[in-house]
Design an enzyme around this catalytic site. Structure first.
Site, PDB file in Angstrom:
ATOM      1  N   ASP A  53       0.800  -1.224   0.000  1.00  0.00           N
ATOM      2  CA  ASP A  53       0.000   0.000   0.000  1.00  0.00           C
ATOM      3  C   ASP A  53       0.833   1.275   0.000  1.00  0.00           C
ATOM      4  O   ASP A  53       0.295   2.359   0.237  1.00  0.00           O
ATOM      5  CB  ASP A  53      -0.937   0.011   1.202  1.00  0.00           C
ATOM      6  N   GLU A  54       2.123   1.189  -0.283  1.00  0.00           N
ATOM      7  CA  GLU A  54       2.925   2.413  -0.316  1.00  0.00           C
ATOM      8  C   GLU A  54       4.145   2.231  -1.208  1.00  0.00           C
ATOM      9  O   GLU A  54       4.624   1.116  -1.417  1.00  0.00           O
ATOM     10  CB  GLU A  54       3.369   2.834   1.089  1.00  0.00           C
TER      11      GLU A  54
END
Length: 406
Positions: free
Chosen positions: A115-116
Site C-alpha cells: 500500500d505504499e
C-alpha cells in the site's frame, strides 16, 4: 469539496521524491463494497483470539486501535467496532492496480509494501509538470479508479517525503520545500527518525534528547559513543535531513514464504501436515507468479511457549512445485522431533531464488517426468479465473462441505 492539501510550502523545486501511502488500505478496500459502514469504527483482521489488526479506519484509531495490535485488545479499546475478516486476494488486486497507476507517471517506482511506494518524478517534470502537480494527479487517479484515498509527501529525500505523507494523513498532500527541511524536522519527536526504537529512545533520553532538534545539537562523536558508530552517524545525518538513498525501482526477492498462527495450539501431526501442505501450495503459487524457483526450503515451528525452531534443506535443483516443497517441509518437521509437541505457528519459506525460466530439470536414469509442475500451473489458471479455492489438494478439502480444513 477539494481534497485537503498541506500549507507547509508550495515550492517543490528540487523535490522530485514522492512517498505515496494509501489511507487505512485494507479497511478502505472493504468499505468500497460496504459504504454503509463509512464513518463507523471498522477493523479488518482475523476475529479469533489470536488474530491481529491488519487495518483500522480513522474512526477506530481514535480509540487507540492500530495495525498489528492483538484483536482481543482492539475489541476492548473499541467494543462497538465492526470487525471484517480479511480477504487477501482483493487487496492484492487493488495493490497491483495502484502500482500500475504510479508507473504511468514514472518508471522510477519503489514499492515498499502493498500500500505504499516511493516515486522519483524528476524525469517526468517536462512532460507532466512539477512534482506537486504530479502528486495531485496521482491522488485523483487512485480515488477515481479504485475508490480509495492516499496521502502523498513531496520532498528532496525519501526520509522527508515519508514523514510528510504521515503528517498529512488522511487524504492529504504535503510539500516540504528543500529550504524548510530543517525547520520541518527539528520540532518532531525523536521517535520520528528511522532507526529510533524504544531502546534507542531511552538511550537518547539519558542525553536529554526529546526532539530531532535536540539530537541535531549533539556532537556526532557523542552519538557514536552512545549508540555505536553506524547508528550514531545515521541518526546525526537524518537529524539534518541528509538521506542519500535513491529510489530503487526493483529489488529482487531474496525469499518467498508463508506462515500460519493456529487459533489454538495444535499437537496433531496430521493437522500440522495439512497446514504445511496448504502453506507449500501458497508459497509455490507465489514463486510461479513472481517467475522464481528456489533451492533452499525451510520450516518455522513455534512452540506453545513461543520458542521457535527453524530447519532448512538445500535441494539438488531449484523448484517451484508445491509437491516438492511439501515433501521437504514434512521431512524437516519430522526431523525436528516435534511430533506430538503443541505448536502455535508453522511456516514454510523458500530461499536461494533464481529465474524459473532458466531452470532445467535433470531426470535420473529411468526416471519419468511427473507433470506436477504443469498440473500446478493449470491450478494457477483456475485460481485466477474462479478464485483461490477453485482447485485444492484432496487432503485440504472436507468431504462433507468441500471447504478448506483449517
Amino acid at each position: 469539496m477539494p481534497r485537503p492539501v498541506s500549507t507547509l510550502g508550495t515550492d517543490d523545486t528540487g523535490c522530485p521524491i514522492l512517498h505515496v501511502d494509501m489511507d487505512a488500505f485494507y479497511a478502505s478496500v472493504e468499505l468500497r463494497e460496504r459504504p454503509e459502514l463509512r464513518g463507523l469504527p471498522v477493523i479488518v483482521g482475523a476475529p479469533g483470539p489470536r488474530g491481529v489488526v491488519l487495518s483500522a479506519t480513522y474512526e477506530a484509531r481514535r480509540f487507540g486501535v492500530h495495525s498489528a495490535m492483538p484483536m482481543t485488545r482492539a475489541r476492548r479499546l473499541c467494543p462497538r467496532a465492526v470487525i471484517i475478516p480479511p480477504s487477501r486476494g482483493k487487496y492484492s488486486e487493488v495493490s497491483r492496480g495502484v502500482m500500475e497507476i504510479f508507473r504511468t507517471f514514472t518508471p522510477e517506482v519503489e514499492p515498499i509494501a502493498s500500500d505504499e511506494a516511493f516515486l522519483d518524478v524528476g524525469g517526468a517534470r517536462r512532460r507532466l509538470g512539477p512534482p506537486a502537480a504530479i502528486a495531485a494527479m496521482i491522488r485523483e487517479r487512485v480515488a477515481g479508479e479504485h475508490g480509495i484515498t492516499c496521502s502523498v509527501g513531496v520532498a528532496n529525500s525519501k526520509f522527508v517525503a515519508k514523514l510528510a505523507s504521515q503528517h498529512c494523513k488522511p487524504d492529504g498532500l504535503m510539500v516540504v520545500p528543500a529550504d524548510q527541511v530543517v525547520g520541518f524536522l527539528h520540532p518532531l519527536p525523536i521517535a520520528a527518525l528511522w532507526g529510533v526504537g524504544e531502546r534507542t529512545e531511552r538511550s537518547l533520553a539519558r542525553l536529554g534528547v526529546r526532539t530531532v532538534g535536540d539530537l541535531a545539537r549533539i556532537p556526532v562523536e557523542t552519538l557514536q559513543h552512545e549508540l555505536g558508530q553506524a547508528v550514531g552517524s545515521h541518526l546525526a545525518a537524518l537529524a539534518w535531513g541528509r538521506d542519500e538513498r535513491r529510489v530503487t525501482p526493483h529489488t529482487p526477492d531474496k525469499s518467498i514464504g508463508a506462515e500460519e498462527t493456529f487459533a489454538t495450539d495444535v499437537d496433531d501431526p496430521e493437522r500440522i501436515h495439512r497446514e504445511l501442505l496448504r502453506l507449500s501450495e501458497r508459497v509455490a503459487a507465489r514463486l510461479r507468479q513472481a517467475g522464481h524457483a528456489g533451492r533452499t526450503v525451510s520450516v518455522k515451528l513455534r512452540r506453545a511457549d513461543f520458542t521457535t525452531i527453524s530447519r532448512s534443506r538445500t535441494l539438488r535443483e531449484p523448484t517451484d512445485v508445491a509437491r516438492v516443497l511439501y515433501a521437504t517441509a514434512r521431512d524437516l518437521y519430522g526431523a525436528a522431533g516435534l511430533e506430538g509437541v503443541r505448536l502455535r505457528l508453522v511456516g514454510v519459506r523458500v530461499e536461494n531464488l533464481v529465474p524459473a525460466a532458466g531452470v532445467t530439470r535433470q531426470l535420473g536414469l529411468g526416471e519419468r517426468e511427473t507433470g506436477w509442475r504443469e498440473a500446478e500451473q493449470a491450478m494457477d489458471r483456475a485460481a485466477r479465473r474462479f478464485g483461490p479455492d477453485a482447485v485444492l489438494p484432496a487432503s485440504l478439502v472436507r468431504p462433507s462441505f468441500g471447504e478448506i480444513d483449517l
